[in-house]
Design a protein around this motif. Structure first.
Motif, mmCIF file in Angstrom:
data_model
loop_
_atom_site.group_PDB
_atom_site.id
_atom_site.type_symbol
_atom_site.label_atom_id
_atom_site.label_comp_id
_atom_site.label_asym_id
_atom_site.label_seq_id
_atom_site.Cartn_x
_atom_site.Cartn_y
_atom_site.Cartn_z
ATOM 1 N N GLY A 52 35.233 39.223 51.144
ATOM 2 C CA GLY A 52 35.695 38.545 50.004
ATOM 3 C C GLY A 52 34.845 38.983 48.793
ATOM 4 N N GLU A 53 34.118 38.024 48.183
ATOM 5 C CA GLU A 53 33.846 38.104 46.929
ATOM 6 C C GLU A 53 32.271 38.479 46.966
ATOM 7 O OE1 GLU A 53 34.377 35.535 42.473
ATOM 8 O OE2 GLU A 53 34.214 34.579 44.675
ATOM 9 N N SER A 54 31.499 39.118 46.203
ATOM 10 C CA SER A 54 30.273 39.592 46.167
ATOM 11 C C SER A 54 29.464 38.403 45.440
ATOM 12 C CB SER A 54 29.924 40.718 45.691
ATOM 13 O OG SER A 54 29.803 40.723 44.124
ATOM 14 N N LEU A 55 28.241 38.135 45.666
ATOM 15 C CA LEU A 55 27.397 37.122 44.744
ATOM 16 C C LEU A 55 27.423 37.392 43.453
ATOM 17 C CD1 LEU A 55 25.806 34.377 45.176
ATOM 18 C CD2 LEU A 55 23.638 36.087 45.683
ATOM 19 N N VAL A 56 27.032 38.838 43.294
ATOM 20 C CA VAL A 56 27.107 38.874 41.563
ATOM 21 C C VAL A 56 28.526 38.792 41.005
ATOM 22 C CG1 VAL A 56 27.172 41.063 40.047
ATOM 23 C CG2 VAL A 56 25.468 41.008 41.986
ATOM 24 N N ALA A 57 29.548 39.059 41.724
ATOM 25 C CA ALA A 57 31.194 38.951 41.111
ATOM 26 C C ALA A 57 31.436 37.429 41.151
ATOM 27 C CB ALA A 57 32.055 39.309 41.974
ATOM 28 N N PHE A 58 30.638 36.341 41.989
ATOM 29 C CA PHE A 58 30.925 35.099 42.000
ATOM 30 C C PHE A 58 29.943 34.481 40.728
ATOM 31 C CE2 PHE A 58 29.057 30.999 44.062
ATOM 32 C CZ PHE A 58 30.089 30.233 43.652
ATOM 33 N N ILE A 59 28.816 34.786 40.547
ATOM 34 C CA ILE A 59 28.143 34.508 39.405
ATOM 35 C C ILE A 59 28.757 34.881 38.178
ATOM 36 C CG2 ILE A 59 25.829 34.829 38.340
ATOM 37 C CD1 ILE A 59 24.746 34.963 41.236
ATOM 38 N N GLN A 60 29.354 35.892 38.234
ATOM 39 C CA GLN A 60 30.002 36.363 36.775
ATOM 40 C C GLN A 60 31.302 35.557 36.572
ATOM 41 O OE1 GLN A 60 28.888 38.182 34.329
ATOM 42 N NE2 GLN A 60 26.910 38.404 35.757
ATOM 43 N N ARG A 61 31.952 35.353 37.799
ATOM 44 C CA ARG A 61 33.227 34.427 37.476
ATOM 45 C C ARG A 61 32.745 32.812 37.147
ATOM 46 N NH1 ARG A 61 35.247 31.023 41.407
ATOM 47 N NH2 ARG A 61 34.464 32.244 42.949
ATOM 48 N N ILE A 62 31.775 32.502 37.413
ATOM 49 C CA ILE A 62 31.249 31.287 37.082
ATOM 50 C C ILE A 62 30.867 31.198 35.844
ATOM 51 C CG2 ILE A 62 29.659 29.193 37.739
ATOM 52 C CD1 ILE A 62 32.158 29.601 39.469
ATOM 53 N N GLY A 63 30.029 32.215 35.364
ATOM 54 C CA GLY A 63 29.579 32.546 33.915
ATOM 55 C C GLY A 63 30.744 32.577 33.074
ATOM 56 N N ALA A 64 31.513 33.283 33.442
ATOM 57 C CA ALA A 64 32.897 33.607 32.374
ATOM 58 C C ALA A 64 33.564 32.083 32.090
ATOM 59 C CB ALA A 64 33.776 34.636 33.207
ATOM 60 N N TRP A 65 33.520 31.289 33.134
ATOM 61 C CA TRP A 65 34.154 30.162 32.897
ATOM 62 C C TRP A 65 33.285 29.152 31.940
ATOM 63 C CZ3 TRP A 65 32.742 25.044 33.505
ATOM 64 C CH2 TRP A 65 33.683 24.008 33.402
ATOM 65 N N LEU A 66 32.123 29.350 32.297
ATOM 66 C CA LEU A 66 31.000 28.694 31.219
ATOM 67 C C LEU A 66 31.106 29.163 29.814
ATOM 68 C CD1 LEU A 66 27.468 28.815 33.172
ATOM 69 C CD2 LEU A 66 29.158 26.724 32.799
ATOM 70 N N ASP A 67 31.151 30.455 29.783
ATOM 71 C CA ASP A 67 31.258 31.045 28.189
ATOM 72 C C ASP A 67 32.540 30.592 27.795
ATOM 73 O OD1 ASP A 67 28.624 31.785 28.520
ATOM 74 O OD2 ASP A 67 29.008 33.745 28.779
ATOM 75 N N THR A 68 33.811 30.133 28.354
ATOM 76 C CA THR A 68 34.948 30.326 27.659
ATOM 77 C C THR A 68 35.203 28.821 27.462
ATOM 78 O OG1 THR A 68 36.084 30.109 29.897
ATOM 79 C CG2 THR A 68 36.007 32.527 28.566
ATOM 80 N N ARG A 69 34.412 27.796 27.550
ATOM 81 C CA ARG A 69 34.408 26.283 27.379
ATOM 82 C C ARG A 69 34.484 26.358 25.820
ATOM 83 N NH1 ARG A 69 37.257 25.339 30.170
ATOM 84 N NH2 ARG A 69 37.138 27.398 30.626
ATOM 85 N N PRO A 70 35.498 25.427 25.071
ATOM 86 C CA PRO A 70 35.631 25.315 23.779
ATOM 87 C C PRO A 70 34.061 24.761 23.190
ATOM 88 C CG PRO A 70 36.978 23.912 24.796
ATOM 89 C CD PRO A 70 36.537 24.802 25.926
ATOM 90 N N VAL A 71 33.667 25.076 22.135
ATOM 91 C CA VAL A 71 32.507 24.703 21.596
ATOM 92 C C VAL A 71 33.055 23.532 20.398
ATOM 93 C CG1 VAL A 71 30.532 24.936 20.236
ATOM 94 C CG2 VAL A 71 31.148 26.549 21.969
#
Length: 189
Positions: A114-133
């Protein structure tokens, strides 16, 4: 102005001993009881401008029970554990002890397919970073405990191994404030 993002771990769908990878089960009776008991203290979350949840049944049920009317976000799904999905850590360790050890020792490993821990953290981080300010605002997301751990690792720029040292209880909340790549953590009781 900075965005405020409150992340709330979903209530339980099983006992800790029966926690499974990619557990898609709905809330169990204890989980429903926890949500009903916590609802008065968490009612303030309904004032958020945007309300999201992980796509799992327990996250949707937790959010709906709290009156949040959330929008399910596929990007907030739990880590893809490949062929380990649906099994407990104890079951997988009994069948594949070396694979489990490798997976826990190296955050880039995917012995489960499946998904590596690094890839998982990056996916969640990408979601965080694309929230509209926008002009600030407040967002709430009811998420899996693993998603909360991944979000904290990303926001705090902690090494991936820190993921294993973050204990997230049902209905635990953390608030991040900031913007893409610049997050601060605030813990509530």
């Amino acid at each position: 102005m900075a965005l405020r993002l409150t992340l709330l771990a979903a209530s339980r769908s099983a006992s800790v001993l029966d926690a499974r990878f990619a557990d898609s089960r709905p809330l169990d009776p204890a989980g429903w009881h926890e949500v009903r008991r916590a609802k008065p203290a968490l009612s303030y979350l309904a004032a958020a401008e945007l309300r999201y949840c992980s796509p799992s049944a327990r996250c949707r049920e937790t959010a709906i029970s709290l009156g949040l009317a959330p929008l399910a976000q596929p990007a907030l799904r739990d880590c893809d554990m490949g062929r380990w999905n649906g099994f407990t850590l104890q079951q997988v360790t009994a069948r594949e002890p070396r694979a489990v050890n490798a997976w826990m020792a190296d955050p880039r490993m995917t012995p489960h397919g499946g998904e590596s821990l690094v890839a998982f953290i990056q996916r969640i981080g990408a979601w965080l970073d694309t929230r509209p300010v926008g002009d600030g605002g407040w967002v709430v997301a009811v998420i899996e405990p693993g998603v909360l751990r991944a979000a904290l690792c990303y926001a705090l720029k902690a090494p991936p191994h820190a993921y294993w040292h973050i204990d997230v209880q049902p209905l635990a909340a953390a608030t991040l404030s900031g913007r893409a790549g610049e997050w601060s953590l605030s813990l509530q009781t």
